[in-house]
Motif scaffolding. Structure first.
Motif, mmCIF file in Angstrom:
data_model
loop_
_atom_site.group_PDB
_atom_site.id
_atom_site.type_symbol
_atom_site.label_atom_id
_atom_site.label_comp_id
_atom_site.label_asym_id
_atom_site.label_seq_id
_atom_site.Cartn_x
_atom_site.Cartn_y
_atom_site.Cartn_z
ATOM 1 N N LEU A 1 0.860 -1.184 0.000
ATOM 2 C CA LEU A 1 0.000 0.000 0.000
ATOM 3 C C LEU A 1 0.897 1.235 0.000
ATOM 4 O O LEU A 1 1.853 1.307 0.780
ATOM 5 N N PRO A 2 0.613 2.201 -0.872
ATOM 6 C CA PRO A 2 1.513 3.349 -1.030
ATOM 7 C C PRO A 2 1.839 4.083 0.272
ATOM 8 O O PRO A 2 2.959 4.556 0.451
ATOM 9 N N TYR A 3 0.896 4.162 1.203
ATOM 10 C CA TYR A 3 1.162 4.919 2.424
ATOM 11 C C TYR A 3 2.023 4.163 3.422
ATOM 12 O O TYR A 3 2.422 4.716 4.445
ATOM 13 N N TYR A 4 2.365 2.907 3.143
ATOM 14 C CA TYR A 4 3.298 2.169 3.998
ATOM 15 C C TYR A 4 4.676 2.022 3.362
ATOM 16 O O TYR A 4 5.610 1.559 4.013
ATOM 17 N N THR A 5 4.832 2.427 2.114
ATOM 18 C CA THR A 5 6.108 2.239 1.406
ATOM 19 C C THR A 5 7.272 2.863 2.154
ATOM 20 O O THR A 5 8.344 2.259 2.257
ATOM 21 N N GLU A 6 7.105 4.051 2.686
ATOM 22 C CA GLU A 6 8.210 4.743 3.364
ATOM 23 C C GLU A 6 8.633 4.053 4.661
ATOM 24 O O GLU A 6 9.709 4.339 5.199
ATOM 25 N N TYR A 7 7.831 3.128 5.169
ATOM 26 C CA TYR A 7 8.143 2.458 6.436
ATOM 27 C C TYR A 7 8.821 1.103 6.249
ATOM 28 O O TYR A 7 9.206 0.485 7.227
ATOM 29 N N VAL A 8 8.954 0.648 5.004
ATOM 30 C CA VAL A 8 9.642 -0.623 4.758
ATOM 31 C C VAL A 8 11.104 -0.443 5.154
ATOM 32 O O VAL A 8 11.756 0.494 4.699
ATOM 33 N N PRO A 9 11.616 -1.312 6.015
ATOM 34 C CA PRO A 9 12.996 -1.131 6.484
ATOM 35 C C PRO A 9 14.009 -1.416 5.381
ATOM 36 O O PRO A 9 13.815 -2.308 4.557
ATOM 37 N N PHE A 10 15.059 -0.634 5.401
ATOM 38 C CA PHE A 10 16.200 -0.862 4.510
ATOM 39 C C PHE A 10 17.365 -1.249 5.386
ATOM 40 O O PHE A 10 17.872 -0.427 6.153
ATOM 41 N N VAL A 11 17.757 -2.501 5.321
ATOM 42 C CA VAL A 11 18.847 -3.001 6.160
ATOM 43 C C VAL A 11 19.978 -3.448 5.251
ATOM 44 O O VAL A 11 19.758 -4.214 4.318
ATOM 45 N N GLU A 12 21.178 -2.949 5.524
ATOM 46 C CA GLU A 12 22.337 -3.312 4.708
ATOM 47 C C GLU A 12 22.936 -4.615 5.147
ATOM 48 O O GLU A 12 22.907 -5.004 6.250
#
Length: 133
Positions: free
Chosen positions: A122-133
């Protein structure tokens, strides 16, 4: 006359869940947003402190725990208004599942509840997806 009154039944009106009362803090709309692998997730929630003193919330998932301090008479929105969500790593979950989490504040006994796991579909949750290196 014998039917339960629907407006008096508690329910979670959003994608997250409201944590049952246990201690002075109220936790509303709790959810975890996961990455594609399901190994990392950002915890989002609204934490309300209606007391006259700052309170601490201890939350745990998958053997890890985090502590959040909420000032007196304040609401803390994790993931909103400049407040970072809480990142949990080493998870083993997928979007659409639930994740057992524990919540304890004040002298409360604590409570364990299954929290929904979502992804960035859902577009309004995209910014909350974690980015882990």
């Amino acid at each position: 006359m014998i039917s339960p009154q629907a407006t008096t039944i508690d329910y979670s009106a959003s994608d997250g869940v409201n944590v049952p009362p246990s201690g002075p803090l109220a936790i509303r709309n709790a959810m975890v947003i996961t990455d594609e692998s399901g190994t990392a997730g950002n915890f989002l929630a609204s934490i309300v402190n209606d007391t006259d003193e700052a309170q601490t919330l201890v939350l745990g998932v998958a053997g890890a725990s985090e502590t959040v301090r909420v000032p007196a008479r304040q609401q803390l929105l994790l993931g909103v208004d400049g407040n970072e969500p809480i990142l949990f790593e080493d998870l083993d979950t997928t979007a659409g599942a639930t994740l057992p989490m524990s919540f304890q504040s004040g002298d409360g006994e604590g409570v364990r509840i299954d929290v929904p796991v979502l992804d960035g579909g859902l577009p309004y949750y995209t910014e909350y997806v974690p980015f882990v290196e």
